[in-house]
Every structure is written in C-alpha cells, then in structure tokens.
Scaffold this motif. Structure first.
Motif, PDB file in Angstrom:
ATOM      1  N   SER A 185       0.833  -1.184   0.000  1.00 23.21           N
ATOM      2  CA  SER A 185       0.000   0.000   0.000  1.00 23.21           C
ATOM      3  C   SER A 185       0.870   1.236   0.000  1.00 23.21           C
ATOM      4  N   SER A 186       0.219   2.352   0.014  1.00 24.66           N
ATOM      5  CA  SER A 186       0.923   3.610   0.247  1.00 24.66           C
ATOM      6  C   SER A 186       1.337   3.643   1.704  1.00 24.66           C
ATOM      7  N   ALA A 187       2.201   4.576   2.049  1.00 23.86           N
ATOM      8  CA  ALA A 187       2.610   4.740   3.440  1.00 23.86           C
ATOM      9  C   ALA A 187       1.536   5.506   4.205  1.00 23.86           C
ATOM     10  N   PHE A 188       1.229   5.039   5.411  1.00 27.11           N
ATOM     11  CA  PHE A 188       0.284   5.717   6.286  1.00 27.11           C
ATOM     12  C   PHE A 188       1.031   6.141   7.545  1.00 27.11           C
ATOM     13  N   ALA A 189       0.707   7.326   8.046  1.00 29.10           N
ATOM     14  CA  ALA A 189       1.413   7.889   9.198  1.00 29.10           C
ATOM     15  C   ALA A 189       1.207   7.075  10.464  1.00 29.10           C
ATOM     16  N   SER A 190       0.083   6.356  10.535  1.00 27.82           N
ATOM     17  CA  SER A 190      -0.223   5.612  11.752  1.00 27.82           C
ATOM     18  C   SER A 190      -1.046   4.376  11.415  1.00 27.82           C
ATOM     19  N   GLN A 191      -0.888   3.342  12.217  1.00 29.55           N
ATOM     20  CA  GLN A 191      -1.727   2.141  12.077  1.00 29.55           C
ATOM     21  C   GLN A 191      -3.104   2.367  12.669  1.00 29.55           C
ATOM     22  N   SER A 192      -3.236   3.397  13.510  1.00 25.23           N
ATOM     23  CA  SER A 192      -4.473   3.593  14.271  1.00 25.23           C
ATOM     24  C   SER A 192      -5.214   4.876  13.934  1.00 25.23           C
ATOM     25  N   THR A 193      -4.896   5.494  12.792  1.00 34.93           N
ATOM     26  CA  THR A 193      -5.599   6.683  12.329  1.00 34.93           C
ATOM     27  C   THR A 193      -6.477   6.290  11.147  1.00 34.93           C
ATOM     28  N   ALA A 194      -7.651   6.893  11.053  1.00 38.59           N
ATOM     29  CA  ALA A 194      -8.576   6.589   9.963  1.00 38.59           C
ATOM     30  C   ALA A 194      -7.899   6.793   8.609  1.00 38.59           C
ATOM     31  N   VAL A 195      -8.138   5.844   7.694  1.00 38.30           N
ATOM     32  CA  VAL A 195      -7.518   5.913   6.369  1.00 38.30           C
ATOM     33  C   VAL A 195      -8.288   6.826   5.414  1.00 38.30           C
ATOM     34  N   GLY A 196      -9.559   7.079   5.704  1.00 42.52           N
ATOM     35  CA  GLY A 196     -10.320   8.031   4.912  1.00 42.52           C
ATOM     36  C   GLY A 196     -10.870   7.529   3.594  1.00 42.52           C
TER      37      GLY A 196
END
Length: 98
Positions: free
Chosen positions: A1-12
């Motif tokens: 996937s793309s990089a996400f800042a956090s595992q526990s923040t909504a992906v949107g």
C-alpha cells in the motif's frame, strides 16, 4: 500500500473490495489495523481466502499494508468494487485514453 502515518488513524476511504471470493467492507473511519484484521478474519473457517494481511512499519510514520498469498507460487485474487484499493495505494486506477 501507500505509506500511512499511523496504524491507528482513519484511512479516509470507504467502499468494498474482494479478497478471493470474500467481500471486505471499509468505512472512512477504519484504520489500517482494522482493514488488516478484516482481511485476516476472512482467511479463516471452512473457506479461507488464502491471503494474509500484515502491517510493515518502515519508520514510526511509514506504515504499509502488505498482502501475502499463503501458498507460494499461487495467484492472488484481489479486486476492487470501487476505489478502495487505489485509495489505499494497493492498485492504481489508470486514466482512460480517448
């Protein structure tokens, strides 16, 4: 996937995609961990998908959803019913040429 800042923040992103023959629903408030858990829950029981999801953290602010086929050398079937996979950076929607 793309990089996400956090595992526990909504992906949107919201909608659904199919892993094997199992539909996975995603809401805009779901986290990367929620999506991983849904994919892994679909890989249980009498009709497992054969696909396992994990989260790989390259740094504290670079978290990636990784899908792995349980049986080496076999094909992986993951299809998008909309734009969830492209929103997660797992696939890209190519522009149509005129």
């Amino acid at each position: 996937s793309s990089a996400f800042a956090s595992q526990s923040t909504a992906v949107g992103v919201s909608g659904s995609f199919t892993v094997g023959s199992t539909s996975i629903s995603v809401t805009a408030t779901d986290t990367l961990a929620d999506i991983r858990d849904r994919i892994n829950n679909a890989n249980t029981g009498t009709s497992p998908t054969g696909i396992t999801a994990s989260i790989v953290s390259a740094t504290a602010s670079q978290n990636y959803l990784v899908l792995t086929k349980d049986e080496a050398g076999s094909s992986m079937s993951v299809t998008d019913a909309g734009t969830v996979l492209s929103g997660l950076g797992i696939s890209r929607v190519s522009p149509r040429s005129s």
